[in-house]
Write a protein that holds these residues in place. Structure first.
Motif, PDB file in Angstrom:
ATOM      1  N   GLU A   1       0.860  -1.105   0.124  1.00 40.35           N
ATOM      2  CA  GLU A   1       0.044  -0.055  -0.069  1.00 40.35           C
ATOM      3  C   GLU A   1       0.875   1.104   0.064  1.00 40.35           C
ATOM      4  OE1 GLU A   1      -3.900  -1.716   2.271  1.00 40.35           O
ATOM      5  OE2 GLU A   1      -2.275  -0.805   3.533  1.00 40.35           O
ATOM      6  N   GLN A   2       2.018   1.336   0.819  1.00 40.47           N
ATOM      7  CA  GLN A   2       2.946   2.274   0.770  1.00 40.47           C
ATOM      8  C   GLN A   2       3.505   2.660  -0.496  1.00 40.47           C
ATOM      9  OE1 GLN A   2       5.586   1.250   3.706  1.00 40.47           O
ATOM     10  NE2 GLN A   2       4.365   1.769   5.294  1.00 40.47           N
ATOM     11  N   ASP A   3       3.906   1.622  -1.455  1.00 38.95           N
ATOM     12  CA  ASP A   3       4.212   1.660  -2.738  1.00 38.95           C
ATOM     13  C   ASP A   3       3.198   2.235  -3.595  1.00 38.95           C
ATOM     14  OD1 ASP A   3       6.806   0.766  -1.910  1.00 38.95           O
ATOM     15  OD2 ASP A   3       6.163  -1.390  -2.649  1.00 38.95           O
ATOM     16  N   TYR A   4       2.111   1.781  -3.470  1.00 38.06           N
ATOM     17  CA  TYR A   4       1.056   2.067  -4.367  1.00 38.06           C
ATOM     18  C   TYR A   4       0.570   3.695  -4.336  1.00 38.06           C
ATOM     19  CZ  TYR A   4      -3.948   3.134  -5.615  1.00 38.06           C
ATOM     20  OH  TYR A   4      -5.222   3.889  -5.992  1.00 38.06           O
ATOM     21  N   LEU A   5       0.640   4.202  -2.816  1.00 41.37           N
ATOM     22  CA  LEU A   5       0.477   5.497  -2.801  1.00 41.37           C
ATOM     23  C   LEU A   5       1.641   6.394  -3.187  1.00 41.37           C
ATOM     24  CD1 LEU A   5      -0.988   5.349   0.822  1.00 41.37           C
ATOM     25  CD2 LEU A   5      -2.430   5.842  -1.450  1.00 41.37           C
ATOM     26  N   ARG A   6       2.851   6.123  -3.201  1.00 37.57           N
ATOM     27  CA  ARG A   6       3.996   6.721  -3.649  1.00 37.57           C
ATOM     28  C   ARG A   6       3.895   6.957  -5.205  1.00 37.57           C
ATOM     29  NH1 ARG A   6       7.477   3.826  -1.876  1.00 37.57           N
ATOM     30  NH2 ARG A   6       7.885   2.555  -3.688  1.00 37.57           N
ATOM     31  N   GLU A   7       3.409   5.700  -5.793  1.00 37.73           N
ATOM     32  CA  GLU A   7       3.672   5.688  -7.212  1.00 37.73           C
ATOM     33  C   GLU A   7       2.385   6.319  -7.501  1.00 37.73           C
ATOM     34  OE1 GLU A   7       3.060   1.479  -7.998  1.00 37.73           O
ATOM     35  OE2 GLU A   7       5.032   0.858  -7.444  1.00 37.73           O
ATOM     36  N   LYS A   8       1.187   6.330  -6.943  1.00 38.69           N
ATOM     37  CA  LYS A   8       0.018   7.237  -7.255  1.00 38.69           C
ATOM     38  C   LYS A   8       0.203   8.662  -7.380  1.00 38.69           C
ATOM     39  CE  LYS A   8      -3.777   7.947  -4.693  1.00 38.69           C
ATOM     40  NZ  LYS A   8      -4.794   7.753  -4.053  1.00 38.69           N
ATOM     41  N   ALA A   9       1.351   9.081  -6.455  1.00 31.22           N
ATOM     42  CA  ALA A   9       1.497  10.687  -6.148  1.00 31.22           C
ATOM     43  C   ALA A   9       2.682  10.902  -7.184  1.00 31.22           C
ATOM     44  CB  ALA A   9       2.064  10.954  -4.639  1.00 31.22           C
ATOM     45  N   GLU A  10       3.439  10.068  -7.430  1.00 34.33           N
ATOM     46  CA  GLU A  10       4.491  10.495  -8.729  1.00 34.33           C
ATOM     47  C   GLU A  10       3.694  10.636 -10.018  1.00 34.33           C
ATOM     48  OE1 GLU A  10       7.038   7.125  -8.392  1.00 34.33           O
ATOM     49  OE2 GLU A  10       8.104   8.003  -6.751  1.00 34.33           O
ATOM     50  N   TRP A  11       2.716   9.452 -10.205  1.00 29.85           N
ATOM     51  CA  TRP A  11       2.109   9.846 -11.441  1.00 29.85           C
ATOM     52  C   TRP A  11       1.092  10.972 -11.571  1.00 29.85           C
ATOM     53  CZ3 TRP A  11      -2.777  10.516 -13.309  1.00 29.85           C
ATOM     54  CH2 TRP A  11      -3.284  10.116 -14.489  1.00 29.85           C
ATOM     55  N   ALA A  12       0.511  11.360 -10.579  1.00 32.07           N
ATOM     56  CA  ALA A  12      -0.170  12.770 -10.437  1.00 32.07           C
ATOM     57  C   ALA A  12       0.782  13.894 -10.702  1.00 32.07           C
ATOM     58  CB  ALA A  12      -0.749  12.894  -9.072  1.00 32.07           C
ATOM     59  N   ALA A  13       1.766  13.865 -10.240  1.00 27.77           N
ATOM     60  CA  ALA A  13       2.806  15.003 -10.421  1.00 27.77           C
ATOM     61  C   ALA A  13       3.274  15.082 -11.902  1.00 27.77           C
ATOM     62  CB  ALA A  13       3.743  15.022  -9.400  1.00 27.77           C
ATOM     63  N   LEU A  14       3.560  13.887 -12.601  1.00 31.97           N
ATOM     64  CA  LEU A  14       4.025  13.971 -13.737  1.00 31.97           C
ATOM     65  C   LEU A  14       3.149  14.041 -14.923  1.00 31.97           C
ATOM     66  CD1 LEU A  14       7.179  11.637 -13.444  1.00 31.97           C
ATOM     67  CD2 LEU A  14       7.188  14.191 -13.503  1.00 31.97           C
ATOM     68  N   GLU A  15       1.834  13.150 -14.554  1.00 32.37           N
ATOM     69  CA  GLU A  15       0.896  12.757 -15.984  1.00 32.37           C
ATOM     70  C   GLU A  15      -0.538  13.399 -15.510  1.00 32.37           C
ATOM     71  OE1 GLU A  15       1.565  11.598 -18.720  1.00 32.37           O
ATOM     72  OE2 GLU A  15       3.744  10.547 -18.175  1.00 32.37           O
ATOM     73  N   GLY A  16      -0.682  13.803 -14.296  1.00 31.35           N
ATOM     74  CA  GLY A  16      -2.107  14.323 -13.833  1.00 31.35           C
ATOM     75  C   GLY A  16      -2.361  15.841 -14.029  1.00 31.35           C
ATOM     76  N   GLY A  17      -1.749  16.604 -14.995  1.00 30.71           N
ATOM     77  CA  GLY A  17      -1.814  18.021 -15.195  1.00 30.71           C
ATOM     78  C   GLY A  17      -3.228  18.186 -15.590  1.00 30.71           C
TER      79      GLY A  17
END
Length: 387
Positions: free
Chosen positions: A225-241
């Motif tokens: 779950e920690q890995d998932y939340l980190r990956e989700k945050a990274e995706w939002a920063a780079l791809e979620g504009g």
């Protein structure tokens, strides 16, 4: 509930106007960045725009779309009335099971046509006719031919209330629900708010706003779950504009995208490439005509701005669950490898009764278009328990 038959017909002058705009595109200056690094690739976009202007046959696409039985209904809930466009296709089998499927963005009812063939007439694809479905595919408010809501508040929760009323009006007291992207949120809201009618839900996406209440003392985050939340945050920063724009300043983006078909094609095309299992080559998964049929629906209905409204509404009403809160109907989750997020099973099980979990061998965000056979088989397996 009043229901009318619906048939698409775009006026000739609207088609002519689109072609003129495409041919008069004012192209942005290229940058020295590699293709696709900074967004839609200019060379690919020029090719698609040229095809849209001179090769794409909207009338042929229109005839194909009109083969699906489509309707308009006046659907009333406590929040008021709403005109809803939907496909309602009856199953070929001894006792078809009722199912409502909800699309997302940048999709539309168009993305489910191959899936509908497999769900409604399974025997035609070598499956058991006892697994046939009656399928309802509504267009979300403000998408395609469903008018935009007249009042604020059309989040996934309000849409779920309308879908429940629509299914009742069609004579289905109990039914299942399926969805990805925004449609996953609507399906979750259906299960949460209408458990007396919804047998179960099948998801191929978990909304980013889903957040169970975590008691750090009794149920701390697992490593997965920690890995998932980190990956989700990274995706939002780079791809979620795009999503941040939709959720905060939708009308600013709408002003340009509703005026430029080339801009609309760039906004959509980059997502179909980035979110699908295509290895960076869009045409491995989607033909130009397939992309342009969906794009043309948005263009001819002028619905790009209103389609963004649901992001705004969902930001104001996210999926937050209190400690101990559970969604009662059982859930199936199909996790496709190229989907934009990959939650672990435990993350869903904090709120949902997950009775079926499938890690798919291939496919991405547009599962119904990319892998209709895999998705249909998984849905048949899950909903078989409710027949």
């Amino acid at each position: 509930m009043h229901i009318d038959r619906f048939e698409l017909h775009v006026p000739d002058d609207a088609i002519d106007d689109l072609r003129q705009r495409l041919r008069a595109t004012r192209w942005a200056n290229a940058t020295p960045a590699p293709a696709w690094q900074q967004g839609a690739d200019n060379a690919w976009l020029r090719e698609l725009v040229a095809w849209w202007a001179d090769e794409f046959d909207w009338r042929a696409a229109e005839r194909e779309l009109n083969q699906q039985p489509q309707f308009m209904a006046d659907v009333a809930t406590d929040a008021g009335g709403q005109r809803v466009h939907f496909v309602h296709r009856r199953g070929v089998g001894p006792k078809p099971y009722p199912l409502v499927i909800t699309h997302g963005w940048p999709g539309s009812f168009v993305e489910f046509h191959a899936l509908l063939d497999r769900l409604c007439d399974p025997a035609a694809f070598g499956a058991d006719p006892a697994d046939a479905f009656d399928v309802v595919v509504p267009s979300l408010p403000g998408f395609a031919f469903s008018p935009a809501p007249a009042m604020p508040g059309a989040s996934a929760f309000q849409v779920a209330d309308r879908w429940a009323a629509l299914m009742r009006g069609l004579g289905y007291d109990r039914f299942g629900a399926q969805g990805g992207d925004l449609g996953a949120g609507v399906s979750i809201a259906l299960a949460s708010r209408h458990s007396q009618a919804v047998d179960g839900i099948h998801l191929n996406f978990l909304p980013s706003s889903y957040e169970p209440t975590v008691d750090a003392a009794n149920a701390p985050f697992t490593p997965a779950e920690q890995d998932y939340l980190r990956e989700k945050a990274e995706w939002a920063a780079l791809e979620g504009g795009y999503a941040h724009m939709h959720a905060t300043k939708p009308q600013t983006a709408a002003a340009s995208l509703n005026d430029s078909p080339a801009g609309l094609a760039a906004w959509f095309g980059e997502k179909f490439r980035a979110w699908s299992d295509c290895d960076g080559v869009i045409e491995r998964r989607f033909s130009k005509d397939t992309l342009l049929t969906n794009l043309s629906i948005y263009w001819f209905t002028g619905s790009i701005g209103t389609s963004m409204q649901m992001y705004w509404e969902n930001r104001l009403q996210p999926f937050r669950f209190a400690a101990g809160e559970r969604v009662l109907p059982p859930v199936a989750f199909a996790r496709f490898p190229k989907e934009i997020n990959h939650p672990p099973r435990s993350w869903l099980e904090r709120v949902f009764d997950v009775v079926q979990w499938t890690d798919m061998p291939r496919g991405g965000h547009f599962a119904a278009m990319e892998e209709p056979d895999l998705l249909a088989a998984d849905m048949r397996r899950f909903f078989r328990r409710f027949r």
